[in-house]
Design an enzyme around this catalytic site. Structure first.
Site, short mmCIF file in Angstrom:
data_model
loop_
_atom_site.label_atom_id
_atom_site.label_comp_id
_atom_site.label_asym_id
_atom_site.label_seq_id
_atom_site.Cartn_x
_atom_site.Cartn_y
_atom_site.Cartn_z
N HIS A 81 0.84 -1.20 0.00
CA HIS A 81 0.00 0.00 0.00
C HIS A 81 0.88 1.25 0.00
O HIS A 81 0.89 2.02 0.98
CB HIS A 81 -0.89 -0.07 1.24
CG HIS A 81 -2.04 0.88 1.29
ND1 HIS A 81 -1.93 2.22 1.04
CD2 HIS A 81 -3.34 0.65 1.58
CE1 HIS A 81 -3.12 2.78 1.19
NE2 HIS A 81 -3.99 1.85 1.51
N GLU B 7 -1.08 1.01 -5.25
CA GLU B 7 -0.80 -0.19 -4.45
C GLU B 7 -0.80 -1.42 -5.35
O GLU B 7 -1.83 -1.77 -5.91
CB GLU B 7 -1.89 -0.33 -3.39
CG GLU B 7 -2.17 0.96 -2.63
CD GLU B 7 -3.55 1.00 -1.99
OE1 GLU B 7 -4.05 -0.06 -1.56
OE2 GLU B 7 -4.14 2.08 -1.93
C1 BG6 Z 1 -7.10 1.57 0.11
C2 BG6 Z 1 -8.54 1.19 -0.05
O1 BG6 Z 1 -6.29 0.51 -0.28
O2 BG6 Z 1 -6.84 1.85 1.48
C3 BG6 Z 1 -9.44 2.28 0.48
O3 BG6 Z 1 -8.80 0.93 -1.42
C4 BG6 Z 1 -9.07 2.61 1.91
O4 BG6 Z 1 -10.80 1.88 0.40
C5 BG6 Z 1 -7.59 2.93 1.98
O5 BG6 Z 1 -9.84 3.70 2.35
C6 BG6 Z 1 -7.08 3.25 3.38
O6 BG6 Z 1 -7.41 2.24 4.26
P1 BG6 Z 1 -7.08 2.39 5.80
O7 BG6 Z 1 -7.64 1.16 6.45
O8 BG6 Z 1 -5.58 2.46 5.92
O9 BG6 Z 1 -7.74 3.67 6.26
#
Ligand code: BG6
Length: 242
Positions: free
Chosen positions: A110, A215
């Site tokens: 990510h 990601e």
């Molecule tokens: C992304 C998702 O990978 O991560 C989104 O596609 C999400 O939907 C984002 O909001 C952040 O996620 P988190 O759990 O770190 O707030």
């Protein structure tokens, strides 16, 4: 890295490259993005200088009583490999199924990429690629634009996506090149935009203007690894003038 990122026990760090594993997002019974990004049990298992001068570090997470009690109770060894080279950063996952049955997971690296101004940022390489639009209940669409632009919330799972993608940053005059292994077939593009950003406690209200996430992962179709098997997937990040 968000100025308000939290580093406490069990926190998911808002920045860098969180490891979504063994579940991407809400696609399964585990907490959002799985337990690996929140785990404090990662251990450094290798630190070395490679013959070409690159520096390689491996962090390892294995199953524990806690993970065995979870909705994903498998025996595993997950290595996270980070190689810092001259102008390149390579990060990858090496998963070993240490159990006696097939194991399935979804996953992503990510990556948060800093940009000069999101209004002047595009993601290139996705024209003609199918995506699930998470802002529209997962509706399946086709990318028609030459490049993905950011004019509001973007939350899409593209796949199968090409091997090379670029975050082109007009303001800073540079492009971040992301080259992924075919074992990461998909790519998620995410920017929360103003309202969702305001709702994130660990991100300043205007921070959405200064990053995009691209990601690489295996999201749309889960990976299956047989008993005793290994699965590996890497991304190579480089920066070039644009
Ligand atoms: C992304 C998702 O990978 O991560 C989104 O596609 C999400 O939907 C984002 O909001 C952040 O996620 P988190 O759990 O770190 O707030």
């Amino acid at each position: 890295m968000s100025d308000l990122a939290k580093f406490g026990k069990g926190d998911a760090v808002r920045g860098g490259i969180p490891i979504c594993f063994p579940q991407f997002g809400p696609r399964g019974p585990l907490a959002q993005h799985g337990f690996c990004r929140r785990s404090d049990d990662w251990k450094i298992t290798k630190e070395e200088v490679l013959p070409n001068g690159d520096v390689r570090t491996v962090l390892t997470l294995t199953d524990s009583e806690e993970t065995r009690k979870s909705a994903w109770p498998h025996k595993f060894v997950l290595d996270y490999e980070v190689v810092l080279g001259a102008g390149t950063l390579t990060t990858g996952l090496i998963f070993k199924n240490a159990g006696e049955e097939d194991v399935q997971f979804t996953c992503a690296l990510h990556s948060y990429f800093p940009v000069g101004d999101v209004d002047e940022t595009t993601v290139q390489g996705l024209k003609g690629v199918e995506y699930e639009d998470s802002t529209a209940g997962g509706k399946v669409c086709m990318e028609e634009g030459e490049a993905v632009t950011f004019k509001g919330e973007v939350d899409r799972v593209y796949g199968p996506a090409p091997q090379v993608l670029k975050v082109v940053d007009g303001k800073l005059g540079r492009a971040i090149r992301i080259a992924k292994d075919p074992t990461f077939p998909d790519a998620v593009v995410w920017n929360p935009w103003a309202d969702k950003c305001r709702a994130l406690a660990d991100m300043p209200d205007e921070a959405f203007r200064r990053f995009v996430c691209v990601e690489v992962g295996a999201v749309r179709t889960p990976v299956t690894v047989p008993a005793g098997g290994t699965w590996t997937a890497r991304q190579v990040l480089t920066c070039e003038r644009a």
